[in-house]
Design an enzyme around this catalytic site. Structure first.
Site, PDB file in Angstrom:
ATOM      1  N   CYS A   1      20.262  16.157 -17.457  1.00  0.00           N
ATOM      2  CA  CYS A   1      19.415  16.004 -18.636  1.00  0.00           C
ATOM      3  C   CYS A   1      20.243  16.396 -19.859  1.00  0.00           C
ATOM      4  O   CYS A   1      21.372  16.884 -19.745  1.00  0.00           O
ATOM      5  CB  CYS A   1      18.180  16.886 -18.528  1.00  0.00           C
TER       6      CYS A   1
ATOM      7  N   HIS B   1      22.211  25.686 -12.898  1.00  0.00           N
ATOM      8  CA  HIS B   1      22.078  26.022 -11.483  1.00  0.00           C
ATOM      9  C   HIS B   1      22.592  24.886 -10.593  1.00  0.00           C
ATOM     10  O   HIS B   1      21.818  24.166  -9.971  1.00  0.00           O
ATOM     11  CB  HIS B   1      20.621  26.352 -11.154  1.00  0.00           C
TER      12      HIS B   1
ATOM     13  N   HIS C   1      19.540  28.551 -19.528  1.00  0.00           N
ATOM     14  CA  HIS C   1      18.220  29.120 -19.250  1.00  0.00           C
ATOM     15  C   HIS C   1      17.734  30.058 -20.345  1.00  0.00           C
ATOM     16  O   HIS C   1      16.554  30.398 -20.392  1.00  0.00           O
ATOM     17  CB  HIS C   1      18.255  29.881 -17.925  1.00  0.00           C
TER      18      HIS C   1
ATOM     19  N   HIS D   1      13.099  34.047 -12.200  1.00  0.00           N
ATOM     20  CA  HIS D   1      13.941  32.961 -12.703  1.00  0.00           C
ATOM     21  C   HIS D   1      14.507  33.376 -14.067  1.00  0.00           C
ATOM     22  O   HIS D   1      13.792  33.945 -14.891  1.00  0.00           O
ATOM     23  CB  HIS D   1      13.128  31.673 -12.847  1.00  0.00           C
TER      24      HIS D   1
ATOM     25  N   GLU E   1      15.169  31.779 -16.743  1.00  0.00           N
ATOM     26  CA  GLU E   1      14.447  31.247 -17.899  1.00  0.00           C
ATOM     27  C   GLU E   1      13.214  32.086 -18.191  1.00  0.00           C
ATOM     28  O   GLU E   1      12.900  32.371 -19.350  1.00  0.00           O
ATOM     29  CB  GLU E   1      14.039  29.789 -17.672  1.00  0.00           C
TER      30      GLU E   1
ATOM     31  N   THR F   1       9.926  25.567 -18.428  1.00  0.00           N
ATOM     32  CA  THR F   1      10.148  24.138 -18.681  1.00  0.00           C
ATOM     33  C   THR F   1      10.359  23.304 -17.429  1.00  0.00           C
ATOM     34  O   THR F   1      10.317  22.072 -17.501  1.00  0.00           O
ATOM     35  CB  THR F   1      11.378  23.932 -19.593  1.00  0.00           C
TER      36      THR F   1
ATOM     37  N   SER G   1      18.065  25.912  -7.995  1.00  0.00           N
ATOM     38  CA  SER G   1      17.623  25.047  -9.086  1.00  0.00           C
ATOM     39  C   SER G   1      16.119  24.829  -9.003  1.00  0.00           C
ATOM     40  O   SER G   1      15.623  24.189  -8.073  1.00  0.00           O
ATOM     41  CB  SER G   1      18.353  23.697  -9.023  1.00  0.00           C
ATOM     42  N   SER G   2      15.397  25.344  -9.986  1.00  0.00           N
ATOM     43  CA  SER G   2      13.936  25.233  -9.982  1.00  0.00           C
ATOM     44  C   SER G   2      13.488  23.782  -9.982  1.00  0.00           C
ATOM     45  O   SER G   2      12.654  23.373  -9.167  1.00  0.00           O
ATOM     46  CB  SER G   2      13.357  25.956 -11.205  1.00  0.00           C
TER      47      SER G   2
ATOM     48  N   SER H   1      20.358  19.359 -13.029  1.00  0.00           N
ATOM     49  CA  SER H   1      21.646  20.048 -13.137  1.00  0.00           C
ATOM     50  C   SER H   1      22.683  19.511 -12.160  1.00  0.00           C
ATOM     51  O   SER H   1      23.761  20.088 -12.009  1.00  0.00           O
ATOM     52  CB  SER H   1      21.453  21.555 -12.925  1.00  0.00           C
TER      53      SER H   1
END
EC number: 1.17.7.4
Length: 316
Positions: free
Chosen positions: A12, A41, A74, A124, A126, A167, A225-226, A269
């Site tokens: 992204c 991540h 993050h 996390h 973030e 996010t 990675s969320s 990511s």
């Protein structure tokens, strides 16, 4: 066996910007460059930057005086930001602008004394950075992950509340939590624009379409990675076998038994080179030419800081 590619997938704008910041800093200033937390991540990306001279740390105290420090995509808390300032470090901020937007929402709530509720995953980075934007002792900052958390939450003033979200959450799960918040606290105020970023939303929509056709789905992304985890969960909820893989080496041939259509996507990511390697491995296992599915076009670009836009030849 047909290979289907989700669209969009992979990097992204925020991830692209964060990686570019580290790369440009290495080009302009040489090694070492310190990065607080993994800049994004993804194991492949982090290892590649480490090989080029980036040093990833978790504590500011591990950065030598006078060094260059980069904050990850993050984001960081105000306490971390202040610590770096007090240490007189040269800082480049790779926080995703869409994460910064949420930070500003929290900071405004703190300034006004409005209690703030963040929907997100505990632990996390973030979430830690976003929670760390709130400093008003007379107010309050709370974290919820599920509707159950909402019903158990105790606040100081139910008439003076707002909420925001991490996010990279599941869109469906987040709406369920928001519904619970609005039912529990009818006067709660939400963000003017959805905090879940465009890339998260688009990739989740794409994996839903992919899951309509694919018998098995591979999500290229790292375990921490969320957004990648959410993609795998969505495919699984659609009743499909879904696997979160770091690389083509993780693919087990037995996973493809009986599959006529194999879907491939990638978290925000994960670089495209990993996707291409997965496609190649699937072809070796009997896959046909990969077919791109239709999806939303993305053309958002986030610029790196102006200090990093100079030509390398200008630096003596």
């Amino acid at each position: 066996m047909q290979i289907l590619l989700a669209n969009p997938r992979g990097f992204c704008a925020g991830v692209d910007r964060a990686i570019s910041i580290v790369e440009r800093a290495l080009e302009l200033f040489g090694t070492p460059i310190y990065v607080r937390h993994e800049v994004v991540h993804n194991r492949y990306v982090v290892n590649g930057l480490r090989e080029r001279g980036a040093i990833f740390i978790e504590q500011i105290e591990d950065v030598p005086d006078g060094a260059i420090l980069i904050f990850s995509a993050h984001g960081v808390s105000q306490a971390v930001r202040n610590e770096a300032k007090n240490r007189d470090l040269t800082v480049f901020d790779a926080t995703c602008p869409l994460v910064t937007k949420v930070h500003m929402e929290v900071a405004r709530a703190s300034k006004k004394g409005v209690e703030a509720i963040l929907i997100g995953h505990a632990g996390h980075p973030e979430v830690e950075g976003t929670m760390g934007q709130y400093s008003n002792a007379d107010g309050g900052m709370y974290l919820v992950e599920s509707p159950d958390d909402v019903w158990q939450l105790q606040v100081k003033d139910e008439k003076n509340l707002c909420f925001m979200t991490q996010t990279t959450l599941s869109v469906d799960d987040t709406y369920a939590v928001i519904d619970a918040l609005r039912e529990r606290f009818p006067r709660i105020i939400g963000p003017r624009k959805d905090d879940i970023c465009y890339a998260t939303t688009n990739r989740q929509e794409a994996v839903r379409h992919l899951s309509d056709k694919a018998d098995v789905v591979f999500v290229v992304g790292s375990k921490n990675s969320s957004n990648s985890n959410r993609l795998a969960e969505l495919a699984q909820r659609a009743g499909k076998a879904a696997y979160l893989i770091d690389s083509a080496d993780d693919i087990q041939e037995s996973w493809l038994t009986g599959a006529s259509y194999v879907g491939v996507t990638a978290g925000a990511s994960a670089p495209d080179i990993l996707v291409q390697q997965v496609i190649q491995r699937l072809k070796e296992l009997g896959g046909k030419v990969a077919v791109e599915m239709q999806g939303r076009e993305e053309n958002i670009v986030f610029e790196v800081p102006k200090e990093l836009r100079v030509e390398v030849k200008q630096i003596d």
